[in-house]
Enzyme design. Structure first.
Site, mmCIF file in Angstrom:
data_model
loop_
_atom_site.group_PDB
_atom_site.id
_atom_site.type_symbol
_atom_site.label_atom_id
_atom_site.label_comp_id
_atom_site.label_asym_id
_atom_site.label_seq_id
_atom_site.Cartn_x
_atom_site.Cartn_y
_atom_site.Cartn_z
ATOM 1 N N ASP A 259 0.789 -1.324 0.021
ATOM 2 C CA ASP A 259 0.121 0.122 -0.067
ATOM 3 C C ASP A 259 0.792 1.191 0.066
ATOM 4 O O ASP A 259 2.004 1.160 0.139
ATOM 5 C CB ASP A 259 -0.883 0.109 1.355
ATOM 6 C CG ASP A 259 -1.755 -1.071 1.196
ATOM 7 O OD1 ASP A 259 -2.109 -1.795 0.179
ATOM 8 O OD2 ASP A 259 -2.216 -1.523 2.434
HETATM 9 N N1 URA Z 1 -1.221 -5.898 3.856
HETATM 10 C C1 URA Z 1 -1.773 -4.708 3.720
HETATM 11 O O1 URA Z 1 -2.849 -4.177 4.315
HETATM 12 N N2 URA Z 1 -0.902 -3.851 3.185
HETATM 13 C C2 URA Z 1 0.146 -3.952 2.526
HETATM 14 O O2 URA Z 1 0.878 -3.208 1.936
HETATM 15 C C3 URA Z 1 0.730 -5.188 2.703
HETATM 16 C C4 URA Z 1 -0.213 -5.925 3.333
#
Ligand code: URA
Length: 235
Positions: A103
């Site tokens: 993310d």
């Molecule tokens: N899980 C999430 O919620 N975000 C990420 O970036 C990776 C795993």
């Protein structure tokens, strides 16, 4: 292939640096000093020596990045900076792409490559490649929450997560999570299913690769020969 591109893809230096080093006489092809950075060579047969060391040619490029906050895991984005935008200009024109997603506000280990087949294999749901994350949460997590997390949770869209591992810090406000799948916002949604919230998330390993703590946020390096072998052998 042009010698400057060859030096770039083999990880000797960037193409911009290659121009300077070639001008200074630092590169030979089959024992002859190269004079110009547009010199062509056959990567499979020609022998290149860079600053006194023989170069091993690899068809693919593998990069380990310490992803900072605020950049997206994509090749291009109309709005935000991408992990590819953090690479030098001459590398942005190649076929490099991030292998998997983090993310925008997740930090840490990001593999970038142009080996589509390897990425496809590592990301396939049946591969179950382990990914380890350091996290912090808004509320403390109890041993009971941790058990529910480990047994698999039902997310808000009805998806049942595979069993995962979690190691709680002493205060319960963070710890380490190991996932073998990678659904959209998975960890955030798993904590939401426990009425909690992620406040910090950093990936510290991906399969056999470990985050290089020498790399500052936004910095990157080429994978070592050893890391490439481990990655290619990873089932
Ligand atoms: N899980 C999430 O919620 N975000 C990420 O970036 C990776 C795993």
């Amino acid at each position: 292939m042009r010698i400057d591109r060859y030096l770039g893809v083999t990880g000797c230096c960037t193409r911009t640096e290659a121009k300077k080093i070639i001008r200074a006489g630092g590169v030979t092809v089959n024992g002859v000093t190269v004079k110009s950075s547009d010199t062509k060579l056959d990567p499979d047969t020609d022998k290149v020596v860079f600053c006194g060391s023989p170069v091993t040619y690899r068809k693919y490029t593998y990069i380990l990045m310490n992803k900072p906050e605020g950049v997206v895991s994509a090749t291009e984005d109309g709005k935000d900076r991408t992990v590819i935008d953090l690479l030098p200009a001459d590398m942005r024109k190649t076929d490099l792409f991030p292998c998997g997603r983090l993310d925008k506000n997740t930090l840490g280990l990001m593999l970038i490559t142009d080996n589509g087949e390897l990425a496809h294999r590592l990301l396939a749901p049946k591969s179950h490649v382990s990914k380890v994350y350091r996290y912090k949460s808004k509320f403390p997590m109890s041993e009971d929450d941790a058990k529910r997390f480990e047994n698999g949770l039902t997310l808000e869209d009805g998806y049942e997560t595979k069993p995962a591992k979690i190691k709680l810090d002493d205060d319960g406000m963070g710890g380490e999570i190991v996932l073998v799948e990678g659904k959209y916002h998975q960890i955030k949604r798993m904590l939401e299913a426990l009425d909690n919230k992620i406040t910090y998330l950093e990936r510290i390993s991906f399969g056999p690769l470990m985050l290089d703590t020498e790399l500052k946020r936004g910095e990157w390096r080429y994978l070592t020969e050893e890391e490439i072998k481990e990655l290619e052998a990873h089932k």
